[in-house]
Design a protein around this motif. Structure first.
Motif, short mmCIF file in Angstrom:
data_model
loop_
_atom_site.label_atom_id
_atom_site.label_comp_id
_atom_site.label_asym_id
_atom_site.label_seq_id
_atom_site.Cartn_x
_atom_site.Cartn_y
_atom_site.Cartn_z
N GLU A 45 0.83 -1.22 0.00
CA GLU A 45 0.00 0.00 0.00
C GLU A 45 0.86 1.26 0.00
O GLU A 45 0.61 2.19 -0.77
CB GLU A 45 -0.93 0.00 1.21
CG GLU A 45 -1.92 1.14 1.18
CD GLU A 45 -2.94 1.05 2.30
OE1 GLU A 45 -3.43 2.11 2.70
OE2 GLU A 45 -3.24 -0.07 2.75
N CYS A 46 1.88 1.31 0.84
CA CYS A 46 2.78 2.48 0.87
C CYS A 46 3.56 2.60 -0.43
O CYS A 46 3.78 3.70 -0.93
CB CYS A 46 3.73 2.38 2.06
SG CYS A 46 2.92 2.65 3.65
N ALA A 47 3.96 1.48 -0.99
CA ALA A 47 4.69 1.50 -2.26
C ALA A 47 3.82 2.07 -3.37
O ALA A 47 4.28 2.89 -4.16
CB ALA A 47 5.15 0.09 -2.61
N ARG A 48 2.55 1.66 -3.42
CA ARG A 48 1.64 2.20 -4.44
C ARG A 48 1.44 3.70 -4.26
O ARG A 48 1.40 4.46 -5.23
CB ARG A 48 0.28 1.50 -4.38
CG ARG A 48 0.20 0.25 -5.20
CD ARG A 48 -1.23 -0.23 -5.35
NE ARG A 48 -1.87 -0.57 -4.08
CZ ARG A 48 -1.73 -1.74 -3.46
NH1 ARG A 48 -0.97 -2.67 -3.98
NH2 ARG A 48 -2.35 -1.96 -2.33
N THR A 49 1.32 4.14 -3.03
CA THR A 49 1.09 5.56 -2.75
C THR A 49 2.28 6.41 -3.20
O THR A 49 2.11 7.52 -3.69
CB THR A 49 0.85 5.77 -1.24
OG1 THR A 49 -0.29 4.99 -0.86
CG2 THR A 49 0.60 7.22 -0.92
N HIS A 50 3.50 5.89 -3.05
CA HIS A 50 4.70 6.68 -3.31
C HIS A 50 5.50 6.17 -4.51
O HIS A 50 6.70 6.47 -4.61
CB HIS A 50 5.58 6.68 -2.06
CG HIS A 50 4.90 7.25 -0.87
ND1 HIS A 50 4.66 8.59 -0.72
CD2 HIS A 50 4.38 6.65 0.23
CE1 HIS A 50 4.03 8.80 0.42
NE2 HIS A 50 3.84 7.63 1.01
N ILE A 51 4.86 5.49 -5.43
CA ILE A 51 5.58 4.85 -6.54
C ILE A 51 6.37 5.85 -7.39
O ILE A 51 7.49 5.56 -7.82
CB ILE A 51 4.64 3.99 -7.42
CG1 ILE A 51 5.45 3.12 -8.37
CG2 ILE A 51 3.65 4.84 -8.18
CD1 ILE A 51 6.26 2.06 -7.69
N ARG A 52 5.84 7.04 -7.63
CA ARG A 52 6.57 8.01 -8.46
C ARG A 52 7.85 8.48 -7.78
O ARG A 52 8.88 8.64 -8.43
CB ARG A 52 5.68 9.20 -8.80
CG ARG A 52 4.61 8.80 -9.77
CD ARG A 52 3.81 9.97 -10.22
NE ARG A 52 2.76 9.47 -11.09
CZ ARG A 52 2.21 10.16 -12.04
NH1 ARG A 52 2.59 11.41 -12.24
NH2 ARG A 52 1.27 9.65 -12.78
N SER A 53 7.80 8.69 -6.48
CA SER A 53 9.00 9.08 -5.75
C SER A 53 10.01 7.95 -5.72
O SER A 53 11.22 8.16 -5.81
CB SER A 53 8.64 9.49 -4.32
OG SER A 53 7.79 10.61 -4.33
N ILE A 54 9.51 6.72 -5.59
CA ILE A 54 10.39 5.55 -5.57
C ILE A 54 11.09 5.41 -6.92
O ILE A 54 12.29 5.20 -6.99
CB ILE A 54 9.60 4.29 -5.21
CG1 ILE A 54 9.10 4.37 -3.76
CG2 ILE A 54 10.43 3.04 -5.43
CD1 ILE A 54 8.07 3.32 -3.39
N GLU A 55 10.32 5.53 -8.00
CA GLU A 55 10.91 5.41 -9.33
C GLU A 55 11.88 6.55 -9.63
O GLU A 55 12.81 6.38 -10.40
CB GLU A 55 9.80 5.36 -10.39
CG GLU A 55 9.04 4.05 -10.37
CD GLU A 55 7.92 4.01 -11.38
OE1 GLU A 55 7.51 5.07 -11.89
OE2 GLU A 55 7.45 2.90 -11.65
N SER A 56 11.68 7.71 -9.01
CA SER A 56 12.60 8.84 -9.18
C SER A 56 13.84 8.68 -8.32
O SER A 56 14.73 9.51 -8.35
CB SER A 56 11.90 10.14 -8.80
OG SER A 56 10.81 10.37 -9.64
N ARG A 57 13.86 7.60 -7.53
CA ARG A 57 14.97 7.26 -6.64
C ARG A 57 15.20 8.30 -5.56
O ARG A 57 16.33 8.56 -5.14
CB ARG A 57 16.25 6.99 -7.45
CG ARG A 57 16.04 5.89 -8.48
CD ARG A 57 17.28 5.42 -9.16
NE ARG A 57 18.31 4.91 -8.30
CZ ARG A 57 18.39 3.67 -7.81
NH1 ARG A 57 17.46 2.81 -8.09
NH2 ARG A 57 19.40 3.30 -7.06
N LEU A 58 14.12 8.91 -5.09
CA LEU A 58 14.21 9.85 -3.98
C LEU A 58 14.24 9.04 -2.67
O LEU A 58 13.51 8.07 -2.53
CB LEU A 58 13.01 10.78 -3.96
CG LEU A 58 12.87 11.74 -5.14
CD1 LEU A 58 11.56 12.50 -5.05
CD2 LEU A 58 14.03 12.71 -5.15
#
Length: 63
Positions: A45-58
């Motif tokens: 759930e947290c991964a889905r919420t923040h997927i764009r930040s994760i993919e941006s490697r923030l």
């Protein structure tokens, strides 16, 4: 044959919301991020919420 339950077993916990997987390994739907040399796990759930930040490697501190 099942292994006996261990009370001292490590539990994988989401670094953001604190939910636990109650196992020594993260479920396949969870993400693992290495930040500052430390492994952090994030539930689905947290991964889905923040997927764009994760993919941006923030780092999670920026989320």
């Amino acid at each position: 044959m099942q292994r006996p339950a261990r009370s001292d077993a490590a539990v994988v916990t989401c670094a953001l919301c604190g939910s636990s997987a109650e196992s020594e390994t993260a479920p396949p739907t969870w993400l693992c991020s290495v930040e500052n040399g430390r492994r952090q796990y994030f539930c689905a759930e947290c991964a889905r919420t923040h997927i764009r930040s994760i993919e941006s490697r923030l780092d999670s501190a920026w989320w």
